[in-house]
Design an enzyme around this catalytic site. Structure first.
Site, PDB file in Angstrom:
ATOM      1  N   ASP A   1       9.496  23.068  22.780  1.00 48.92           N
ATOM      2  CA  ASP A   1       9.034  24.301  22.145  1.00 48.92           C
ATOM      3  C   ASP A   1      10.145  25.087  21.461  1.00 48.92           C
ATOM      4  O   ASP A   1       9.913  25.732  20.450  1.00 48.92           O
ATOM      5  CB  ASP A   1       8.329  25.195  23.175  1.00 48.92           C
ATOM      6  CG  ASP A   1       6.921  24.703  23.493  1.00 48.92           C
ATOM      7  OD1 ASP A   1       6.370  23.912  22.712  1.00 48.92           O
ATOM      8  OD2 ASP A   1       6.375  25.119  24.530  1.00 48.92           O
TER       9      ASP A   1
ATOM     10  N   TYR B   1       0.236  28.442  24.369  1.00 55.11           N
ATOM     11  CA  TYR B   1       0.911  28.934  25.571  1.00 55.11           C
ATOM     12  C   TYR B   1       1.664  30.229  25.297  1.00 55.11           C
ATOM     13  O   TYR B   1       2.267  30.381  24.248  1.00 55.11           O
ATOM     14  CB  TYR B   1       1.921  27.893  26.074  1.00 55.11           C
ATOM     15  CG  TYR B   1       1.487  27.243  27.367  1.00 55.11           C
ATOM     16  CD1 TYR B   1       0.813  26.034  27.365  1.00 55.11           C
ATOM     17  CD2 TYR B   1       1.736  27.868  28.583  1.00 55.11           C
ATOM     18  CE1 TYR B   1       0.398  25.453  28.549  1.00 55.11           C
ATOM     19  CE2 TYR B   1       1.320  27.288  29.770  1.00 55.11           C
ATOM     20  CZ  TYR B   1       0.651  26.080  29.751  1.00 55.11           C
ATOM     21  OH  TYR B   1       0.239  25.509  30.922  1.00 55.11           O
TER      22      TYR B   1
HETATM   23 CU   LIG Z   1       1.025  24.440  31.929  1.00 56.37          CU
END
Ligand SMILES: [Cu+2]
Ligand SMILES: *[C@@H]1O[C@H](CO)[C@@H](O)[C@H](O)[C@H]1NC(C)=O
Ligand SMILES: *[C@@H]1O[C@H](CO)[C@@H](O)[C@H](O)[C@H]1NC(C)=O
Ligand SMILES: *[C@@H]1O[C@H](CO)[C@@H](O)[C@H](O)[C@H]1NC(C)=O
Ligand SMILES: *[C@@H]1O[C@H](CO)[C@@H](O)[C@H](O)[C@H]1NC(C)=O
Length: 695
Positions: free
Chosen positions: A332, A421
């Protein structure tokens, strides 16, 4: 870990004009400096002949050499431009990744001071702009339109995102200057606003490959049709999810600071209680904590603790080896950028309703213009009703004696929303001398659409590779490995890593210091080992013997002779990767099998997954560097600590995930002569008040 993009764009406004006065050599690049750096690159003849257009993938502070920074007392450095200001730039032009250093000391006359072309595998971070462009290209791609139509849907109801494709041994297009920068794309059904939950309704079975340089779809596969999960019950907006808790609503949180904030922010330098540190920002790492020093009240001195701390990588491999999922092995920070993914913090929810300070952040867009990320970082004091130390004495002439000190701390927070996320990254400073680092995970699961509507239909775990969290919806098993770069400088630059292993002993029955033999048969003691080289600096904290991890300054001792140090106290999140060593994602993130690595400081070793994380092959990562097995004893050392979580989703992770936090703590260990909290003042009696949020 996955993209999309439109939400991010709304949060950013291109800034018209700068400009803060430079005050500290570690300050992040200002809008003026960002512009100066990118204009110098655009004007440079070095990129001519490489073809146009030029796109900027990384622009960050090329920090001054460490001795330069260290040698001037950072507290006093608040003033002039004493050190040159330089930017490090990664730009793509003519199918190559160019690395440039640009002197921006005089923003009116910036100059390129070095230029190189990256040869070898891997690519820089995606830009937001190219992800948006790829999404638009997919929306016009006829074979996708046909697949969408075949599923009885309309193209207007579908949105697609860019997924990094990892590296799986393909040598051709992953390698070198001439390589093609490819990514995969997968799509979701938005259904004309039926839900805000973009990720809940995957268009499963369809995968595209996009050439990000030519901005064209170059691969397409529609393997199978799956049911599209329904929108019902997926929307998380207030008012869309039913009335709260049967009427029993918890009281609103209120922060009362009758005497005002206890901290001061001066440019990027934060001063609070016995701490002083610098808060920077980087488009890849997000928050960067530098030059953290603690005031030793007994010694009357500021003492160095953490020279530089930041999140170096967040590796998230999914555990579904099938065609549409095997490549979901995201990095990420290195692929999408945590700083680029920072979102504006909401007062009263992300940070306390009052008493918080906010910082804006700036980074470069693909065309080189500066982007302002407003309220990207907040700083606030926290008191959660906990005790820093206490004692009640019931014996003695003055009994009873009670002393209690409340645990008030200072938090520096940033939230990165990387697609589905949301990561909350905290650095929490304590008056005890501790620095606690917390990462909190929330947001939305990465979900796979399936025809299963009931667990009884799933024959084996390998049919689903996850938990059925709703009808037609599997939350796929995955890991999170958050790797921190911690350049500790405990009371000075040269430190050693000491492993204090706790070992059981059999009582010999012959006392070492005389006296009578005792009937005790066993006890434990501490085996102290100083790591000489990098090989001894790697620790598996789960499978090894119980041990404490100390970082000491061997040339500084307490009055009674202990080496001054800090210890790293791992929290509970100590998962290590379970992937096979020869599996491709594991080769790219080979450092995730051990939580602790110690390396000698090297300015260019910042990114655990390598400078070029997208489609990296593992040739330039923490594990590869450490193979040199350099000396780490009494050297300027860097500790790399990985917080690891295996994530088995449960139904409560749907439609949004309750926050799951993981932490570790750097605690003083023979650093002070005694508990520094002994000088903490007791609380003044609380004033009576009736207050409302924001007052
Ligand atoms: Cu997770
Ligand atoms: C899933 O269900 C749909 C509708 O019944 C069917 O057309 C499709 O073939 C099924 N997919 C798989 C992979 O079995
Ligand atoms: C610093 O690290 C880079 C990358 O690992 C390496 O190429 C370089 O030789 C190192 N420099 C020193 C002085 O060790
Ligand atoms: C740290 O150790 C290195 C290697 O032993 C030495 O060259 C250097 O002078 C030391 N630095 C300090 C600040 O003591
Ligand atoms: C707070 O309220 C209590 C009860 O009403 C009162 O006895 C006390 O004197 C008040 N304290 C202050 C500081 O006003």
């Amino acid at each position: 870990m996955f993209p999309l993009v439109l939400a991010i764009l709304i949060t950013m406004a291109v800034v018209a004009m700068p400009h803060p006065v430079l005050s500290h050599p570690l300050d992040p690049l200002s809008p003026l400096e960002l512009t100066a750096a990118t204009s110098a690159v655009l004007a440079s003849p070095l990129l001519h002949g490489h073809g146009r257009p030029v796109s900027f993938h990384y622009v960050g502070l090329d920090e001054p050499d460490k001795p330069d920074v260290v040698s001037r007392r950072h507290r006093a450095a608040a003033h002039a431009l004493l050190l040159p200001r330089r930017a490090f730039v990664i730009a793509r032009a003519g199918g190559a990744s160019h690395e440039l250093r640009v002197d921006v000391t005089d923003t009116a006359a910036p100059s390129v001071v070095s230029h190189g072309v990256h040869r070898g595998p891997g690519f820089p971070m995606f830009t937001t702009e190219e992800q948006v462009a790829a999404s638009a290209v997919a929306g016009r791609y006829p074979p996708l339109a046909e697949s969408v139509r075949r599923r009885g849907l309309a193209m207007g109801d579908v949105g697609c995102g860019v997924f990094s494709m990892g590296w799986f041994g393909d040598s051709g297009d992953g390698d070198g200057e001439a390589a093609t920068r490819l990514a995969k794309m997968q799509c979701f059904v938005t259904g004309g606003g039926a839900t805000a939950n973009f990720y809940a309704r995957p268009l499963e079975g369809v995968t595209m490959v996009v050439d990000l340089e030519r901005m064209a779809i170059v691969g397409f596969r529609d393997r199978a049709v799956y049911a599209v999960p329904k929108a019902d019950g997926t929307d998380y907006r207030a008012g869309k999810a039913g009335p709260p808790f049967n009427g029993a609503v918890p009281a609103a949180g209120v922060v009362v600071q009758p005497e005002g904030k206890g901290f001061h922010i001066d440019g990027h330098v934060v001063r609070w209680a016995n701490w002083e540190f610098h808060v920077g920002f980087d488009m890849r790492a997000g928050t960067v904590i530098s030059a953290a020093s603690v005031r030793d009240a007994d010694a009357g001195a500021w003492r160095r603790v953490l020279s530089r701390g930041f999140v170096s990588e967040v590796f998230v491999p999914y555990m579904d080896p099938e065609e549409e999922w095997y490549f979901h092995t995201f990095m990420d920070a290195g692929e999408y950028g945590l700083g680029v993914s920072a979102v504006p913090l909401q007062p009263g929810a992300d940070c306390p309703p009052s008493g918080a300070g906010y910082m804006d952040a700036y980074y470069a867009s693909a065309d080189g213009s500066p982007v302002r990320s407003g309220n990207a970082i907040c700083v606030f004091e926290r008191y959660a009703g906990d005790v820093a130390w206490r004692h009640t004495e019931v014996a003695g002439p003055d009994a009873p004696v009670t002393e209690v000190r409340p645990d008030v701390t200072l938090v520096v927070r940033m939230v990165a929303t990387v697609g589905n996320y949301d990561y909350t990254f905290d650095w929490e400073f304590k008056t005890s001398g501790s620095i606690k680092t917390v990462v909190s995970l929330s947001g939305i699961l990465e979900m796979k659409a399936t025809n299963y509507t009931h667990v009884s239909q799933i024959r084996s775990a390998d049919d689903a590779h996850g938990t059925l969290v709703a009808e037609n919806t599997v939350g796929v098993y995955h890991d999170h490995f958050v790797t921190y770069h911690l350049d500790l400088d405990i009371d000075g630059t040269n430190n050693s890593f000491v492993k204090n292993t706790i070992v059981p002993r059999r009582n010999s029955g012959v006392p070492a210091t005389g006296g009578a033999p005792t009937p005790r048969r066993s006890y434990w003691t501490v085996l102290r080992e100083v790591a000489e080289t990098e090989a001894q600096g790697q620790v598996d904290v789960v499978n090894g013997a119980p041990a404490e991890l100390l970082f000491v300054n061997p040339s500084k001792k307490t009055k009674i002779g202990n080496e001054v140090g800090y210890r790293l106290d791992p929290g509970g999140a100590t998962a290590a990767s379970l992937l096979a060593d020869d599996d491709y994602p594991q080769r790219r993130a080979g450092y995730t099998k051990k939580q602790v690595w110690v390396t000698p400081y090297n300015k260019s070793e910042k990114w655990a997954s390598g400078l070029y994380a997208d489609r990296s092959t593992g040739d330039d990562n923490l594990a590869a560097w450490s193979k040199r097995n350099r000396r780490i004893k009494d050297e300027d050392i860097v500790v790399w600590y990985t917080v690891g979580l295996h994530h088995i989703p449960y139904q409560e992770d749907f439609p949004v995930m309750p926050t799951l936090s993981a932490a570790f703590e750097l605690r003083p260990a023979n650093f002070f002569e005694r508990n520094p909290l002994i000088r903490a003042a007791p609380p003044r009696s609380s004033p009576n008040c009736s207050c409302s949020p924001g007052s």
